[in-house]
Design an enzyme around this catalytic site. Structure first.
Site, mmCIF file in Angstrom:
data_model
loop_
_atom_site.group_PDB
_atom_site.id
_atom_site.type_symbol
_atom_site.label_atom_id
_atom_site.label_comp_id
_atom_site.label_asym_id
_atom_site.label_seq_id
_atom_site.Cartn_x
_atom_site.Cartn_y
_atom_site.Cartn_z
ATOM 1 N N ASP A 461 -6.716 10.287 8.449
ATOM 2 C CA ASP A 461 -6.272 9.998 7.088
ATOM 3 C C ASP A 461 -6.600 11.214 6.215
ATOM 4 O OD1 ASP A 461 -5.531 7.436 5.283
ATOM 5 O OD2 ASP A 461 -6.863 8.773 4.206
ATOM 6 N N GLU A 504 -0.570 8.299 4.052
ATOM 7 C CA GLU A 504 -1.127 9.545 4.582
ATOM 8 C C GLU A 504 -1.934 9.299 5.850
ATOM 9 O OE1 GLU A 504 -3.956 8.010 1.358
ATOM 10 O OE2 GLU A 504 -1.832 8.049 1.761
#
Length: 581
Positions: A461, A504
């Site tokens: 992430d 993301e």
């Protein structure tokens, strides 16, 4: 003679009737096949999209439930560490003052200096503090509300459960030098009838026969951990309509990033039929795990209109927390409508092409049939050989038409495969999307079951990605994700599979890869991204979680473990790797 002429006439009319009928039949079959394939795709589209969204929210809720369960399970361990650290810090201050001034200050003055140096050490709005007693139970340093006891012995003091606390503390210091003790006390500012469990740590200070101690209430530690956990979840899941909400079994709304004005309030505080419907369905669902998926009406934060929402709810084991997340049916309908519109446009174009081809073929067939009929009727007897040649030509023509139809059918199959590829590919980065990632994991699990080949998974992430979007704009944020995808792929092997799992967050599936090699690949990715200049953002870092598949695990269990590892990396400061061994 009459019979012969009738036979010739009949034979002459044969091509005129047969050939167009064959061509038209073939065209009708192809068109009906195309229509059937289109109808089947349309029927499957909505079901597959809903199943995909349901799988997504289940994975999200299960991950957060696992995280919450883990964080709550370590509250007491963190409480032990926190209290011990406070006392050891106070001990270092006291010992440093003693070492520096023991030879220059009288003992009484140095003791006062140490006491006043430690008196300001307060935590949790004064609930936790540093105290000093000696081995006779005399109070040397007490909190403000007990300051009147300084200089007095409280050796016989008992807590709410009758435990002789001071004697127990002195025994720990004498026998072990330091240690922990559970007791039960009232709280400053609370009713004297209420008692709260607390953990204390004491450590001997041999220079004066003292011991130092500190304590913290368990419910204070729990509240602190809960707030940190809620804040962490709210930061991770801030935007979008498929946000996470958390309530407890008493009806308190603990987290709702879409409606923050509801947080801290109880369902019963509102005269709102939507909230009443939601409350009833949540508590019915958690009573029966098989009904964790509920459907109700709620305000869509993206449209500000009431829409039907499908939500998955699950209670955190051993707690009164209920976590939920869902999606709005209107959004799925819009996605399906958009995809159906694209499919319909392509379908109409294919039908037009097939109709044009069929019409041209029919016209050609009629013209050829007319020509053959006239020719056959004139020269059937004299030119039987020529008739055979013409029949051969007719067969070639039919073969050509069938070849064109076959070619068009093949082109349709290619177009369908392209559509399937689009459905499995992330539109921004070009890598696999969440649905394709789930398929890859299913394939690896089946391969393990059949061949006992292990595999590993990396979940990563982008740290503080929301700040990138807020500061530089979503266009720059999208470019960061595209560049990041290229950097990650440059660190992978051909057999490795990279997919964008959402926002993301990315997942890497590493076939035939053990935990040690997977950790090395993760570190290679982390370093490459950390050292890359993402102009204008400059530096971007990653938090990564790494696991190795355990035989017998489901895909959901794999994702839970790697997600826990990822959240651990975030909790420990980000830009790091956590290996879930």
């Amino acid at each position: 003679m009459i019979k012969s002429k009738s036979l010739i006439t009949l034979l002459g009319l044969g091509p005129l009737l047969l050939i167009p009928a064959i061509v038209i039949s073939i065209a009708v079959v192809v068109i009906l096949s195309e229509q059937s394939a289109f109808d089947k795709t349309n029927q499957q589209l909505e079901r597959e999209r809903i199943e995909s969204r349901e799988s997504s929210v289940r994975a999200k809720v299960d991950s957060i439930v696992d995280l919450a369960s883990y964080r709550k399970s370590i509250i007491e361990a963190e409480l032990h560490d926190r209290i011990k650290l406070r006392v050891e810090h106070a001990y270092k201050i006291a010992d440093a003052l003693y070492q520096q001034f023991a030879s220059t200050y009288p003992e009484g003055e140095l003791q006062k200096l140490i006491i006043e140096a430690l008196r300001p050490l307060l935590w949790n709005n004064g609930e936790s503090f540093i105290w000093i007693l000696d081995d006779e139970g005399v109070f040397y340093l007490a909190p403000e509300y007990l300051k009147h006891l300084e200089g007095s012995s409280i050796l016989d003091f008992k807590d709410a459960n009758g435990l002789e606390v001071i004697k127990e503390e002195i025994s720990i210091v004498r026998n072990e030098g330091e240690g922990f003790l559970w007791d039960c006390f009232t709280k400053p500012g609370e009713s004297m009838e209420k008692h709260f469990k607390q953990l204390a740590f004491v450590k001997g200070f041999d220079h004066y026969g003292w011991y130092l101690g500190s304590a913290e209430y368990l419910d204070t530690a729990t509240y602190k951990t809960d707030r940190e956990l809620l804040e962490s979840i709210s930061k991770v899941d801030k935007d979008g309509s498929d946000y996470v909400f958390i309530v407890n079994t008493q009806g308190d709304i603990l987290l709702n990033s879409s409606r923050p004005e509801l947080e801290g309030k109880n369902f019963s505080a509102f005269n709102n039929p939507l909230l009443e419907e939601l409350s009833d369905k949540i508590y019915a669902a958690i009573q029966d795990d098989s009904k964790g998926l509920i459907e109700y009406r709620w305000v869509n934060p993206l449209t500000a209109r009431i829409d039907v929402k499908r939500t998955y709810v699950r209670q955190v084991p051993g707690t009164d927390w209920v976590v939920g997340s869902g999606f709005y049916k209107q959004e799925v309908d819009a996605e399906v409508a958009s995809m159906q519109k694209t499919l319909s446009t392509q379908h109409q174009q294919r039908l037009q092409d097939l109709l044009v081809l069929g019409a041209v073929s029919a016209v050609v067939a009629v013209l050829v049939s007319l020509y053959l009929t006239v020719t056959v009727r004139k020269i059937l007897k004299r030119y039987q050989l020529e008739i055979k040649v013409k029949n051969a030509e007719l067969r070639d023509l039919n073969a050509s038409l069938e070849a064109k139809v076959t070619k068009r059918t093949a082109e349709l199959r290619v177009a369908n495969r392209q559509l399937e590829q689009l459905a499995l590919t992330d539109s921004l980065t070009g890598v696999q999307n969440r649905y394709a990632c789930m398929n890859e994991l299913e394939d690896e699990v089946r391969r393990n079951e059949r061949y006992h080949e292990t595999f590993s998974v990396i979940m990563l992430d982008v740290d503080f990605f929301k700040e990138v979007n807020d500061r530089y704009g979503h266009d720059v944020g999208d470019q960061v994700l595209v560049t990041l995808t290229g950097l990650i792929q440059s660190c992978l092997r051909e057999v490795d599979k990279l997919g964008r799992f959402g926002g993301e967050e990315f997942v890497v599936v590493l076939p035939q890869t053990g935990l040690q090699e997977a950790e090395a690949i993760a570190e290679r990715i982390r370093l490459k991204v950390e050292n890359f200049d993402f102009n204008p953002v400059n530096q971007v870092t990653l938090s990564l979680g790494v696991i190795e598949y355990r035989s017998g695990e489901s895909v959901g269990e794999v994702l839970k473990r790697v997600d826990v590892a990822l959240y651990s990396s975030k909790d420990q400061g980000r830009n790091r790797i956590t290996v879930f061994s």
